[in-house]
Enzyme design. Sequence first.
Site, mmCIF file in Angstrom:
data_model
loop_
_atom_site.group_PDB
_atom_site.id
_atom_site.type_symbol
_atom_site.label_atom_id
_atom_site.label_comp_id
_atom_site.label_asym_id
_atom_site.label_seq_id
_atom_site.Cartn_x
_atom_site.Cartn_y
_atom_site.Cartn_z
ATOM 1 N N SER A 144 -17.877 18.452 38.143
ATOM 2 C CA SER A 144 -16.416 17.790 38.181
ATOM 3 C C SER A 144 -16.138 16.348 38.681
ATOM 4 O O SER A 144 -16.378 15.356 38.053
ATOM 5 C CB SER A 144 -15.562 18.748 38.991
ATOM 6 O OG SER A 144 -15.410 20.200 38.254
ATOM 7 N N ASP A 147 -21.096 4.016 32.894
ATOM 8 C CA ASP A 147 -20.449 3.351 31.954
ATOM 9 C C ASP A 147 -19.999 1.698 32.152
ATOM 10 O O ASP A 147 -20.196 1.086 31.250
ATOM 11 C CB ASP A 147 -19.197 3.952 31.669
ATOM 12 C CG ASP A 147 -19.220 5.193 30.659
ATOM 13 O OD1 ASP A 147 -20.497 5.629 30.384
ATOM 14 O OD2 ASP A 147 -18.290 5.998 30.377
ATOM 15 N N LYS A 167 -19.387 20.133 33.901
ATOM 16 C CA LYS A 167 -17.874 20.611 34.012
ATOM 17 C C LYS A 167 -16.757 19.732 33.784
ATOM 18 O O LYS A 167 -16.372 18.561 34.729
ATOM 19 C CB LYS A 167 -17.400 21.133 35.405
ATOM 20 C CG LYS A 167 -16.060 21.752 35.483
ATOM 21 C CD LYS A 167 -15.920 22.417 36.924
ATOM 22 C CE LYS A 167 -14.277 22.954 37.118
ATOM 23 N NZ LYS A 167 -13.308 22.064 37.029
#
Length: 706
Positions: free
Chosen positions: A489, A500, A515
């Site tokens: 999460s 990224d 998740k």
Amino acid sequence: MIRSLFSPRRFRSIYVPWCLAGLVVFAVQGSLAELSGPTASDRSITNAVVTLMRNEHLTRHPLDDEISRRTAKGFIKLLDPMKVYFYQSDIDKFMTYEKDLDEKLKAGDTSFSYTVFNTLLTRIDERVQTIDELLNTQHDFTVDEEMVIDPDVAKYPKDAAEARDLWRKRIKYDLLLLKADQESKDNDKNKEKDGETATPAADVQNPKDRLTRRYHSFAKRMHQTDHLELLEMYLTSMTTAYDPHSTYMSPKTLDNFKIQMRLDLEGIGASLQFDDGYTVVKELIPGGAAEKEGHLKPEDHIVGVGQGEDGPMVDTMDMKLGDVVEMIRGTRGTTVRLEVIPAGKHERVTYSIVREKITLTDSEARGRIIERERAGQKYQIGVIDLPSFYMDMEGAGRGLPEFKSTERDVARILRDFRSKGVDAVVLDLSRNGGGSLTEAISVTGLFIDQGPIVQVKDKDARVQAYDDPESGTEWDGPLVVLTSKFSASASEIFAGAIQDYHRGIIVGDKTTHGKGTVQSLLDLGKQLFRVSMNSPKLGALKITMQQFYRPDGDSTQNRGVVSDVELPSMTNVIKGVGESELDYALAFDKVGVAPHDDLAMVDEKTVEQLKSASAKRRETSDGFKKVARDIDRYQQQKSRKTITLNEQKFLAERAELNAEKEEEDQLDDLSHSRRTVFDTKSFYNQEVLEITVDYLRIAKRVARAN
């Protein structure tokens, strides 16, 4: 409303296995035996949960026959996961309702749960009688027979004869386990006599007496189940039929959750667990009232609780753990008396402890600086251990200026690191199962100056990017993020954004948990009565309302965040750990890219150099060689469906496992579970530090070249 991401977990078992002494526990409103069916409040709560699931859940899945079937199967599985209590005829009867539960739930009718649970109580009482008979029977441990240990392969007994034979094998298995454990303790005693360090042996009980107490205690506690606990189990069986993370929280579960998020409570500061009828001290919270008082120790058995200096002592034998916790918890400054059987002893003693406010420091961000040296060069590495992304939701909702916040704690640690001249930061998320979405975004912003951190899509397919809320950073130097299959999460939001932006290196298991959904916590009292103050305590619905995506557009759902440098571990291969293996997990998805900077602090060449250097070191590491052997052994045995009940073979297998554990202990704990911040004795953590030094040296070479 505070959006939150929650730890990946299956619904808790029939009773909570452990909890913190001092947690809020909702008062029991009568045993199930006194209730003939659902109450008026059950119907109101059910109507509210059903309405919210139908209107607000991310998937917009209707409450139909499919959800009805899943609910029935999930509820039965929750109550009897190993198929040892119900008869097949019971299941056949229950499943005649499998297409009717949706309509019953829409009408607020939860009577099915009472039908199933009352049948369970009857079967438990029958099995206890059988267990008593079997414990007074001579068993032949030379017979070559096996017991099914895979619940997917196990079958419900057809009749009393099959049930008796099933339990005959289970009792043999329990007796063999106790004998193997006793042999292990005896070996520890022998080592102690020889001057070696050994764990103190626990008080030895007759195995038959111990098993008698275990099963009678279980039956007694099941009969103490109240209607709110039953409602929580049943409604959560319905909500998890939509996805694994939507659950109904009863009032006491909600209160406990809020304590975990704000990291404080009032009580004695002891973690407790239930063991064969006893409430046992699991550990003491550092700096808590019990630790300061000095007498209560781990493994002590609490058998009575009294209020004040002279209140009556209440016997807690066979009492539900939550009820014991409720009695121990109380207002700071008041006294609670505990009647205790100290570990390894028989006599009872009484300790008086003054309750205090307890801060759960083991659950908050903690840092330490570790010095490494290579080729005559010293490096200072700042490590932050972050078990969760916590936030005091109530404090934030009331606008308190200093509510408990992960972002504040991590920022404070980073400022301390900067003042002491650290060269690199390792953020350890390997045990971090999630938490607050708001905090995940804010913490990521401590390492990234500006730009989108996460994208969120709602049930109407609208996508919104959430940016770093403040310009500037608290740390702009080299960063290593340690993850595992348990990182989920909020952890995946952080790791995905760092990857990224090419901001740092991700090290750990092959992938994180996977998740990629966002849950909101809806207080049912406030939802029903539309008042924020003095609304009735009806619990809350934790409901999946959004799915999150990385800045580059990929969801972490099912796939997780893939490590740049993978380190071998058992969690990479153990069945049932990842999101993709959970029942009714949502599918992977992607959206468009949210434009963001490329910080160029990591490139493919750097990653390949780090992977190569790490692989070379691991070739000569005894610790990682042991991991490889364990993985091979697990791969060979994971398809095993049964276990032998032949004593000679059983004890031989256990002896082999014990020998392996001793070797494991010498090579450090493979799960790298710890109380200290980043145990440097662990071979696993040693390799993380070596990777960090490699990264530092590569970064310096690149800087000089530029």
